[in-house]
Design a protein around this motif. Structure first.
Motif, PDB file in Angstrom:
ATOM      1  N   ASP A   1       0.839  -1.192   0.000  1.00  0.00           N
ATOM      2  CA  ASP A   1       0.000   0.000   0.000  1.00  0.00           C
ATOM      3  C   ASP A   1       0.878   1.247   0.000  1.00  0.00           C
ATOM      4  N   ASN A   2       1.890   1.254   0.889  1.00  0.00           N
ATOM      5  CA  ASN A   2       2.797   2.405   0.950  1.00  0.00           C
ATOM      6  C   ASN A   2       3.578   2.561  -0.351  1.00  0.00           C
ATOM      7  N   ALA A   3       4.087   1.414  -0.870  1.00  0.00           N
ATOM      8  CA  ALA A   3       4.888   1.480  -2.098  1.00  0.00           C
ATOM      9  C   ALA A   3       4.053   2.104  -3.221  1.00  0.00           C
ATOM     10  N   PHE A   4       2.793   1.684  -3.315  1.00  0.00           N
ATOM     11  CA  PHE A   4       1.925   2.237  -4.367  1.00  0.00           C
ATOM     12  C   PHE A   4       1.564   3.689  -4.098  1.00  0.00           C
ATOM     13  N   LYS A   5       1.353   4.021  -2.797  1.00  0.00           N
ATOM     14  CA  LYS A   5       0.946   5.389  -2.444  1.00  0.00           C
ATOM     15  C   LYS A   5       2.052   6.395  -2.749  1.00  0.00           C
ATOM     16  N   TYR A   6       3.294   5.982  -2.437  1.00  0.00           N
ATOM     17  CA  TYR A   6       4.380   6.964  -2.537  1.00  0.00           C
ATOM     18  C   TYR A   6       5.248   6.787  -3.793  1.00  0.00           C
ATOM     19  N   THR A   7       4.706   6.072  -4.801  1.00  0.00           N
ATOM     20  CA  THR A   7       5.427   5.947  -6.070  1.00  0.00           C
ATOM     21  C   THR A   7       4.565   6.567  -7.174  1.00  0.00           C
TER      22      THR A   7
ATOM     23  N   GLN B   1      10.225  -3.219  -2.834  1.00  0.00           N
ATOM     24  CA  GLN B   1      11.062  -2.145  -3.371  1.00  0.00           C
ATOM     25  C   GLN B   1      10.225  -1.282  -4.316  1.00  0.00           C
ATOM     26  N   ASP B   2      10.404   0.044  -4.201  1.00  0.00           N
ATOM     27  CA  ASP B   2       9.685   0.902  -5.151  1.00  0.00           C
ATOM     28  C   ASP B   2      10.632   1.960  -5.704  1.00  0.00           C
ATOM     29  N   SER B   3      10.206   2.612  -6.747  1.00  0.00           N
ATOM     30  CA  SER B   3      11.055   3.641  -7.370  1.00  0.00           C
ATOM     31  C   SER B   3      10.490   5.023  -7.081  1.00  0.00           C
TER      32      SER B   3
ATOM     33  N   ARG C   1       4.025  11.139   9.740  1.00  0.00           N
ATOM     34  CA  ARG C   1       3.974  11.205   8.275  1.00  0.00           C
ATOM     35  C   ARG C   1       5.051  12.172   7.808  1.00  0.00           C
ATOM     36  N   VAL C   2       5.777  11.750   6.779  1.00  0.00           N
ATOM     37  CA  VAL C   2       6.881  12.600   6.321  1.00  0.00           C
ATOM     38  C   VAL C   2       6.329  13.910   5.775  1.00  0.00           C
ATOM     39  N   ASP C   3       5.455  13.796   4.811  1.00  0.00           N
ATOM     40  CA  ASP C   3       4.870  15.005   4.230  1.00  0.00           C
ATOM     41  C   ASP C   3       3.392  15.006   4.607  1.00  0.00           C
TER      42      ASP C   3
ATOM     43  N   GLY D   1      -4.447   9.522   1.643  1.00  0.00           N
ATOM     44  CA  GLY D   1      -5.214   8.619   2.493  1.00  0.00           C
ATOM     45  C   GLY D   1      -4.473   8.041   3.674  1.00  0.00           C
ATOM     46  N   GLY D   2      -3.196   8.359   3.843  1.00  0.00           N
ATOM     47  CA  GLY D   2      -2.431   7.794   4.959  1.00  0.00           C
ATOM     48  C   GLY D   2      -2.608   8.589   6.234  1.00  0.00           C
ATOM     49  N   VAL D   3      -2.679   7.917   7.373  1.00  0.00           N
ATOM     50  CA  VAL D   3      -2.781   8.641   8.645  1.00  0.00           C
ATOM     51  C   VAL D   3      -1.539   8.425   9.516  1.00  0.00           C
ATOM     52  N   GLY D   4      -0.585   7.670   9.006  1.00  0.00           N
ATOM     53  CA  GLY D   4       0.666   7.472   9.752  1.00  0.00           C
ATOM     54  C   GLY D   4       0.615   6.321  10.741  1.00  0.00           C
ATOM     55  N   LEU D   5      -0.285   5.372  10.532  1.00  0.00           N
ATOM     56  CA  LEU D   5      -0.366   4.234  11.465  1.00  0.00           C
ATOM     57  C   LEU D   5       0.085   2.921  10.828  1.00  0.00           C
ATOM     58  N   GLY D   6       0.146   2.892   9.485  1.00  0.00           N
ATOM     59  CA  GLY D   6       0.445   1.644   8.775  1.00  0.00           C
ATOM     60  C   GLY D   6       1.742   0.986   9.233  1.00  0.00           C
ATOM     61  N   LEU D   7       2.845   1.751   9.224  1.00  0.00           N
ATOM     62  CA  LEU D   7       4.134   1.151   9.577  1.00  0.00           C
ATOM     63  C   LEU D   7       4.215   0.786  11.064  1.00  0.00           C
ATOM     64  N   ALA D   8       3.497   1.542  11.930  1.00  0.00           N
ATOM     65  CA  ALA D   8       3.470   1.191  13.365  1.00  0.00           C
ATOM     66  C   ALA D   8       2.826  -0.183  13.531  1.00  0.00           C
TER      67      ALA D   8
HETATM   68  P1  ADP Z   1       0.737   6.286   6.111  1.00  0.00           P
HETATM   69  O1  ADP Z   1      -0.582   5.698   6.387  1.00  0.00           O
HETATM   70  O2  ADP Z   1       0.769   7.756   6.188  1.00  0.00           O
HETATM   71  O3  ADP Z   1       1.362   5.754   4.908  1.00  0.00           O
HETATM   72  P2  ADP Z   1       2.750   4.774   7.441  1.00  0.00           P
HETATM   73  O4  ADP Z   1       2.959   4.530   8.882  1.00  0.00           O
HETATM   74  O5  ADP Z   1       2.474   3.595   6.604  1.00  0.00           O
HETATM   75  O6  ADP Z   1       1.635   5.847   7.341  1.00  0.00           O
HETATM   76  O7  ADP Z   1       4.021   5.512   6.896  1.00  0.00           O
HETATM   77  C1  ADP Z   1       4.569   6.584   7.595  1.00  0.00           C
HETATM   78  C2  ADP Z   1       5.213   7.555   6.624  1.00  0.00           C
HETATM   79  O8  ADP Z   1       6.356   6.979   6.029  1.00  0.00           O
HETATM   80  C3  ADP Z   1       4.344   7.925   5.463  1.00  0.00           C
HETATM   81  O9  ADP Z   1       3.537   9.024   5.792  1.00  0.00           O
HETATM   82  C4  ADP Z   1       5.336   8.248   4.391  1.00  0.00           C
HETATM   83  O10 ADP Z   1       5.713   9.616   4.494  1.00  0.00           O
HETATM   84  C5  ADP Z   1       6.523   7.404   4.717  1.00  0.00           C
HETATM   85  N1  ADP Z   1       6.586   6.204   3.840  1.00  0.00           N
HETATM   86  C6  ADP Z   1       6.133   4.970   4.117  1.00  0.00           C
HETATM   87  N2  ADP Z   1       6.374   4.119   3.091  1.00  0.00           N
HETATM   88  C7  ADP Z   1       6.995   4.846   2.148  1.00  0.00           C
HETATM   89  C8  ADP Z   1       7.507   4.535   0.852  1.00  0.00           C
HETATM   90  N3  ADP Z   1       7.439   3.322   0.318  1.00  0.00           N
HETATM   91  N4  ADP Z   1       8.078   5.543   0.164  1.00  0.00           N
HETATM   92  C9  ADP Z   1       8.173   6.778   0.672  1.00  0.00           C
HETATM   93  N5  ADP Z   1       7.715   7.131   1.881  1.00  0.00           N
HETATM   94  C10 ADP Z   1       7.131   6.183   2.611  1.00  0.00           C
END
Ligand code: ADP
Length: 473
Positions: free
Chosen positions: A365-371, A393-395, A413-415, A423-430
């Motif tokens: 989901d993240n790879a697709f969101k941020y690519t 891995q994403d580009s 969230r980075v940005d 659609g990200g709230v910053g909980l996925g990676l946690a």
């Molecule tokens: P979110 O739901 O916002 O994606 P995550 O906890 O999954 O929250 O990710 C935290 C932050 O890490 C994201 O807001 C994004 O800025 C950064 N991030 C996560 N995955 C990627 C990725 N594949 N490429 C670039 N930035 C990423």
């Protein structure tokens, strides 16, 4: 009943131990003194009996009782050694008996019972004596002798010693009780301070700490440990407070968006297309809110330890293939190149299939969101050193080194603006990190801004015993 304080209990123990010590010491001193005093008297009696033996040896053994009596009376009737003397023949016939013994027959011992010298302390009419009972063999003639000595002085010394003990021992005990109580109060005084401070610490002043002691003893260890515990509680408390504030903030945003959208739509009459657009916006925000609530619930369950994990051997390639196929259409729709390399067969890990599915889904989901399009996303599964390694891995836009440390934190969230839009709230990676830790694995990220990101997950294979989580790649 109210329990006694440690100070009083320590003092009481001190007194009891001291009293027992005093008792043992007093009794042994009294016995030793008594033994030594009687020893002196007994030695004197022994030498007097020896004299008597010599005296009898100097007389004719076959002389009549009357002659012997005469000779003994002449010699012993006038001297001190004869005051408490009785000499009998072997057959029990009395050869000589002093006046005192004659008038106090109760003292006399049936001498035929005597085998070897027997010493006795005897009290008569308030007077104290020491007696020896002995069999004497003189030139083949057997005599039995009972000889006594005055022991009033010795007994008086003993009584004096006992009265000193009876007076001084309780006094000493009283002093020791006072000293014991004072010492225990002094030693435990810092505990009172600790208790007072600890009572004052609550949710509003969790930053307060117990006074650090520099005593180097158990109390210092206790305060240090309690302070460390307070550090942990404070940090957990802060995390919860932050989490609650972030969660409320995140929930408020979509709800107010839904409200605004609805209010705008209702302000004046609109075309069907406009209404549809407003409802689409509302639906999108509602979906986002549902996702957020689900994620919050997931984390709340994880925090409370109530998340039910059904750990079982999981065919990891099968789970990954299923996740990959669910993302194929999205990839095509977003014009992204999506490939997967899941050739490892029989690669089983011990885990919860639903959670492992969720883990791969979050990373994709993240790879697709941020690519951005056109770009590529690739998922690989390999086995390295008895460990399953999943790489996504994403580009895409990549993550700077400073941000990489923070992206696993909740609501980070980075940005902010861009992530929200996507659609990200910053909980996925946690959540992903929690899942990995539950499987005794490790998650890490490698990335450079603008050059894409690679997320790696290590999971131990079935049958591999891992005591602690695997180290990051
Ligand atoms: P979110 O739901 O916002 O994606 P995550 O906890 O999954 O929250 O990710 C935290 C932050 O890490 C994201 O807001 C994004 O800025 C950064 N991030 C996560 N995955 C990627 C990725 N594949 N490429 C670039 N930035 C990423």
């Amino acid at each position: 009943m109210r329990k006694l304080s440690i100070g009083v209990r320590l003092a009481l123990w001190y007194v009891v131990i001291f009293a027992v010590g005093e008792l043992i010491f007093g009794a042994s001193m009294w016995l030793i003194l008594r033994h030594n005093l009687y020893d002196v008297v007994d030695d004197a009696l022994e030498s007097q009996v020896e004299d008597l033996k010599n005296f009898l040896g100097a007389k004719q053994g076959d002389a009549s009782i009357a002659t012997l009596h005469e000779q003994l009376a002449q010699s012993y009737g006038t001297q001190h050694a004869g005051d408490f003397l009785e000499v009998c023949k072997e057959n029990g016939a009395v050869v000589y008996r002093s006046k005192f013994l004659d008038s106090h027959e109760a003292i006399l011992l049936p001498l035929d019972q005597v085998r070897r010298p027997l010493f006795r302390a005897i009290t008569v009419d308030g007077r104290h004596f020491r007696f020896v009972f002995e069999k004497l063999s003189v030139d083949g003639y057997l005599y039995t002798v009972q000889m006594g000595a005055d022991a009033d002085d010795e007994v008086e010394t003993l009584q004096l010693f006992r009265s000193y003990l009876l007076v001084f021992a309780p006094l000493l005990l009283l002093v020791s009780a006072g000293v014991g109580y004072w010492m225990s109060r002094k030693a435990l005084a810092p505990v009172d301070v600790l208790v007072r401070t600890a009572r004052d610490i609550g949710g509003t002043n969790l930053n307060r700490r117990l006074q650090t002691l520099k005593t180097g003893d158990e109390l210092q260890r206790l305060t240090d440990t309690l302070n460390e515990m307070l550090d942990r509680i404070e940090s957990a408390f802060q995390k919860i407070t932050q989490f609650t504030a972030d969660a409320s903030h995140e929930l408020r945003t979509p709800v107010s968006l839904i409200r605004t959208e609805a209010e705008l739509a209702l302000r004046r009459s609109r075309t069907e297309a406009e209404y549809k657009e407003s409802l689409r916006q509302i639906l999108q925000e509602a979906e986002r809110t549902t996702l957020l609530i689900e994620q919050l619930l997931e984390l709340a369950r994880a925090d409370s330890g109530r998340a039910s994990l059904t750990m079982q051997p999981v065919d990891l390639p099968e789970v990954l293939r299923s996740v990959v196929s669910s993302w194929q259409q999205v990839a095509a729709a977003r014009n992204l190149q999506f490939s997967a390399d899941i050739r490892e067969s029989g690669c089983s890990v011990m885990g919860d299939p639903t959670l492992l599915w969720r883990l791969a889904d979050i990373l994709l989901d993240n790879a697709f969101k941020y690519t951005p399009s056109p770009g590529s996303v690739r998922l690989v599964l390999e086995v390295r050193e008895e460990t399953a390694v999943i790489t996504v891995q994403d580009s895409g836009m990549g993550i700077s080194p400073e941000e990489q440390e923070k992206i696993f934190e909740r609501f980070y969230r980075v940005d902010k603006a861009r992530s929200r839009g996507q659609g990200g709230v910053g909980l996925g990676l946690a959540i992903a990190e929690w899942i990995v830790l539950q499987h005794r694995g490790a998650i890490s990220v490698e990335s450079r801004p603008g050059e894409g990101a690679t997320f790696g997950v290590k999971l131990p294979l079935v049958g591999v015993d891992v005591q602690c989580p695997l180290v990051s790649m």
